[in-house]
Design a protein around this motif. Structure first.
Motif, PDB file in Angstrom:
ATOM      1  N   GLY A  10      24.639   6.318  24.460  1.00 54.10           N
ATOM      2  CA  GLY A  10      25.921   6.932  24.187  1.00 54.10           C
ATOM      3  C   GLY A  10      25.982   7.636  22.853  1.00 54.10           C
ATOM      4  N   ARG A  11      26.976   8.504  22.764  1.00 56.98           N
ATOM      5  CA  ARG A  11      27.270   9.227  21.519  1.00 56.98           C
ATOM      6  C   ARG A  11      28.755   9.572  21.539  1.00 56.98           C
ATOM      7  N   ASN A  12      29.533   8.831  20.783  1.00 58.96           N
ATOM      8  CA  ASN A  12      30.976   9.083  20.670  1.00 58.96           C
ATOM      9  C   ASN A  12      31.689   9.076  22.025  1.00 58.96           C
ATOM     10  N   GLU A  13      31.423   8.062  22.822  1.00 56.73           N
ATOM     11  CA  GLU A  13      32.054   7.971  24.140  1.00 56.73           C
ATOM     12  C   GLU A  13      33.400   7.245  24.116  1.00 56.73           C
ATOM     13  N   GLY A  14      33.745   6.597  23.008  1.00 60.39           N
ATOM     14  CA  GLY A  14      35.049   5.960  22.889  1.00 60.39           C
ATOM     15  C   GLY A  14      35.300   4.915  23.955  1.00 60.39           C
ATOM     16  N   ALA A  15      36.502   4.969  24.560  1.00 59.44           N
ATOM     17  CA  ALA A  15      36.895   3.970  25.552  1.00 59.44           C
ATOM     18  C   ALA A  15      36.020   4.014  26.789  1.00 59.44           C
ATOM     19  N   ARG A  16      35.393   5.153  27.056  1.00 61.25           N
ATOM     20  CA  ARG A  16      34.485   5.226  28.211  1.00 61.25           C
ATOM     21  C   ARG A  16      33.340   4.241  28.060  1.00 61.25           C
ATOM     22  N   ALA A 199      33.663  13.075  33.267  1.00 58.62           N
ATOM     23  CA  ALA A 199      33.314  14.339  32.612  1.00 58.62           C
ATOM     24  C   ALA A 199      34.345  14.713  31.563  1.00 58.62           C
ATOM     25  N   GLY A 200      35.608  14.469  31.867  1.00 60.33           N
ATOM     26  CA  GLY A 200      36.668  14.785  30.914  1.00 60.33           C
ATOM     27  C   GLY A 200      36.709  16.257  30.545  1.00 60.33           C
ATOM     28  N   TYR A 307      29.084  19.346  25.406  1.00 61.33           N
ATOM     29  CA  TYR A 307      30.311  19.927  25.931  1.00 61.33           C
ATOM     30  C   TYR A 307      31.532  19.050  25.718  1.00 61.33           C
ATOM     31  N   LYS A 308      31.335  17.819  25.206  1.00 58.62           N
ATOM     32  CA  LYS A 308      32.479  16.939  24.980  1.00 58.62           C
ATOM     33  C   LYS A 308      32.848  16.934  23.499  1.00 58.62           C
TER      34      LYS A 308
END
Length: 308
Positions: A10-16, A199-200, A307-308
């Protein structure tokens, strides 16, 4: 001995990331989280759930390939007898019951290097871009050329090809699966939902960047293995040339014909955005060719296309 270990990247996925970790922990299997320079507290989230964490050194460029390699290598250090590893991206949630299906399929055929299932998009109706992802994940069941970011692998197959190519910023799974298939391994997509992906994507710019990254991966794949496999080389050259030809201004007047051709196989939404996607795909190809030229002069290679 646990039958399988999980590698979450992961990289800065937060609550996901919370959803991802919790879904993996419900399997009661060994797991490790690999972080690529997050600044949102992802490392603390994983540690709070008791997961071993590997923090990649920021002195080296981050790639998903590098993270996955670090993960399965850490699992083997902790359990040298481990035979299977399941990779899952930090923006995905493992679906209950999937692991049993994947294990049964892989253990029933010792020719299989990897097994994957159906990714589902968490909110396909939230945007047209999410719906496009939902369509993208719907690949045919049966023998396949490659998997995506979520899949169950046999460690013997990973070791045989020395894992992922860490220099790739995209397309690392097709590259590794290609090398596995050249060694006689098989890849299979089986029936059944595997993960829920988030994907958000709500903005045009996100969609553009994602397709730009795909174009970069296509150009890089052609350069790396286009001459090794005649059939794959033809397919890759066709994609690269198609992006070039259809992106030239004189060809724009013929886009309705391209749209109609795609519409014979896809719905109207996919036909529209696959046609428009020729432009960011070409940009990605140009990015790769430019990076390759700079690399010949010793310049630092291109960074991640996110892209996020």
């Amino acid at each position: 001995m646990n039958p399988v270990g999980f590698v979450i990247i992961g990289r800065n996925e937060g609550a996901r990331l919370d959803l991802c970790i919790d879904s993996v922990m419900r399997t009661h299997q060994r797991a490790v989280y690999v972080d690529s320079g997050s600044t949102d507290g992802s490392v603390a989230r994983a540690k709070a759930r008791g997961l071993p964490v590997v923090e990649l050194d920021p002195a080296q460029p981050f790639t998903a390939a590098r993270a996955r390699n670090a993960g399965w290598e850490r699992l083997l250090r902790d359990d040298p007898g481990l035979e299977l590893v399941h990779f899952i991206d930090g923006d995905c949630e493992l679906i209950p019951g999937w692991l049993d299906k994947a294990l049964a399929a892989l253990l029933a055929d010792d020719r299989l290097a990897a097994v994957c299932g159906r990714r589902r998009e968490r909110a396909p109706d939230a945007s047209r871009y999410n719906r496009l992802c939902e369509h993208e994940w719907n690949t045919p069941v049966g023998l396949a050329e490659s998997v995506g970011g979520d899949a169950l692998f046999r460690i013997a197959a990973l070791e045989g090809v020395r894992g992922f190519d860490e220099t790739l910023i995209a397309g690392e799974e097709p590259d590794m699966c290609h090398r596995m298939r050249r060694r006689g391994w098989l890849i299979r997509r089986i029936e059944g939902d595997m993960t829920i992906h988030d994907a958000g994507m709500t903005r045009f710019g996100q969609w553009w960047q994602r397709n730009r990254r795909s174009g970069y991966a296509t150009a890089e794949a052609l350069a790396m293995r286009g001459s090794q496999d005649a059939e794959a080389g033809r397919d890759l050259r066709r994609k690269v040339l198609s992006n070039i030809v259809w992106s030239l201004p004189p060809a724009w007047m013929l886009w309705p014909l391209l749209w109609l051709r795609i519409r014979q196989r896809k719905d109207a939404l996919q036909a529209t955005w696959l046609t428009l996607g020729k432009l960011p795909h070409l940009q990605g190809q140009l990015d790769y060719w430019s990076r390759r030229q700079r690399a010949n002069t010793g310049a630092r290679r291109i960074e991640l296309i996110e892209y996020k």
